[in-house]
Enzyme design. Structure first.
Site, PDB file in Angstrom:
ATOM      1  NE  ARG A   1      -3.863  -2.318   0.769  1.00 25.06           N
ATOM      2  CZ  ARG A   1      -3.788  -3.560   0.317  1.00 25.06           C
ATOM      3  NH1 ARG A   1      -2.872  -3.897  -0.579  1.00 25.06           N
ATOM      4  NH2 ARG A   1      -4.646  -4.471   0.704  1.00 25.06           N
TER       5      ARG A   1
ATOM      6  CB  SER B   1      -8.596  -0.626   4.850  1.00 22.98           C
ATOM      7  OG  SER B   1      -9.168  -1.797   4.344  1.00 22.98           O
TER       8      SER B   1
ATOM      9  CD  GLU C   1      -5.089   1.315   2.741  1.00 19.33           C
ATOM     10  OE1 GLU C   1      -4.769   0.261   3.321  1.00 19.33           O
ATOM     11  OE2 GLU C   1      -5.951   1.364   1.842  1.00 19.33           O
TER      12      GLU C   1
END
Ligand code: FAD
Ligand code: NAP
Length: 337
Positions: free
Chosen positions: A164, A238, A333
């Site tokens: 990520r 998320s 994130e």
């Protein structure tokens, strides 16, 4: 080039946070972008590049210039018996491109079905789901250096993809506008990935074989059954990354938490952040009009009218409690503005 003033961003972030940008410009091609770079407003303002707004949390009105990406186009650059090299405008919708690939029999991105947002953001955090990441099919990208207006090319290595992560999320953040992304997809002998348990179960439930179309359908069905639809409940997927800890730290943790969900990765063990948060009782917690989603502890939600700052503070409380209980540092994130 028309630059809009006091631009409402409420419909441009999937959290649905009511904020505005002092200035905004719609970018439809490279010439538009160069014209914006030449304006006094650009030179004197801070800026945000925005795709679908599905990985951002606005905590206040933005006092600078928002560059809204609408660069379109899908072009096959090269084709052989086994592969196709296809260049896609960064403002194309990611999921629509996945469906286009499947219709053409191109494999490699079926596991990434139904991820919201734009093609241009796909390399930003090396989007990933169900065991596949963009780096697996990435060929190169074009990006405009916002300091000079020059187009630069980045290959897989130059993007420094991680879990990520990419160079655009860290060292080069807000310095380059990704204009076009090129992927290398398979035309035959597709490398299918059904290793994530739920995909195999879904295929078996439907009594169908594993192929790119059926995997895409399975992923769509699983996602629709688990994840809140941003059109109905504000969210950005998320909120936290899954943390990776060293094996020695993991062994200590496992003694205290024998059921801890973990997966071996390079450099240690990946912990399921959702499990860590769930164990602390956060799943489904609601504070008037925002909270933690009832099915997925990783997803923070705005039920309507919440402020970005409230969601940011909630994420801070979760990070603190995870640190106190497990001595694990959770990282956000979502990009915070
Ligand atoms: P935005 O939110 O608009 O931007 C995200 C960041 O990228 C910002 O910092 C922005 O400045 C920058 N950026 C955007 N476009 C450009 C550009 N052209 N050039 C330079 N910088 C740019 N993510 C996953 O990885 N896997 C998933 O499975 C997943 N599932 C999700 C499910 C839901 C329900 C939601 C709401 C989100 C999910 N996400 C997932 C997160 C998100 O969809 C992805 O990160 C997506 O790639 C973001 O695209 P976007 O266009 O909306 O980016
Ligand atoms: P899940 O299948 O319930 O799994 C929970 C976690 O365990 C995931 O975070 C996943 O890590 C990990 N995991 C599961 N099976 C694994 C395996 N075989 N090998 C390695 N790791 C494994 O997760 P979910 O919440 O329903 O999400 C499904 C997929 O969609 C995941 O890949 C997830 O990353 C992705 N997703 C991402 C977002 C986002 O905004 N980033 C939002 C929704 C879903 P990984 O996350 O590393 O895959």
């Amino acid at each position: 080039m028309k630059i809009k003033e006091n631009f409402d961003l409420t419909g441009h972030n999937t959290f649905g946070i009511k904020v505005s940008s002092k200035y905004a410009a719609i970018i439809k091609n490279e010439d538009h972008l160069r014209a914006v770079i030449d304006t006094e407003i650009f030179k004197q303002s801070s800026r945000i590049i925005l795709g679908g707004g599905s990985n951002v949390l606005f905590t206040k009105d933005f006092e600078g210039l928002t560059l809204m990406n609408e660069i379109k186009g899908v072009q096959v650059k090269e084709e052989s018996e086994n592969h196709v090299i296809v260049q896609v405008g960064a403002g194309e919708n990611w999921h629509e491109f996945v469906l286009h690939a499947i219709q053409n029999g191109w494999g490699g991105i079926e596991n990434l079905s139904l991820i919201p947002g734009s093609v241009g953001a796909s390399p930003m955090q090396n989007i990933g789901a169900y065991g596949v990441e963009i780096k697996d099919v990435f060929y190169e990208l074009e990006a405009m250096d916002l300091a000079t207006g020059e187009i630069k090319y980045f290959d897989n290595q130059a993007c420094a993809f991680g879990y990520r992560e990419s160079v655009f999320k860290k060292a080069l953040k807000d310095q380059y506008f990704i204009t076009r992304v090129t992927y290398k997809l398979t035309k035959q002998n597709h490398k299918l990935n059904t290793s994530y348990g739920a995909i195999e179960q879904e295929l078996a439930k439907n009594g169908v074989v594993a192929n790119i179309e059926n995997i895409s359908k399975a992923v769509i069905a699983i996602r629709q059954s688990k994840l809140p639809d941003p059109a109905k409940i504000g969210n950005a997927g998320s909120f936290f990354k899954n943390p990776v800890v060293q094996t020695s730290q993991f062994e200590v943790l496992q003694k205290s938490f024998p059921n801890i969900v973990h997966y071996p990765v390079e450099g240690g063990e990946k912990l399921a952040a959702g499990w860590l948060i769930d164990q602390l009782g956060w799943k489904g917690k609601t504070f008037k009009n925002y909270g933690v989603h009832k099915n997925q502890a990783l997803v923070l939600v705005n039920y309507g009218g919440a402020e970005g700052k409230q969601l940011f503070d909630l994420s801070g409380k979760i990070i603190d409690e995870v640190k106190k209980t497990y001595n694990v540092e959770l990282e956000r994130e979502v990009n915070i503005y």
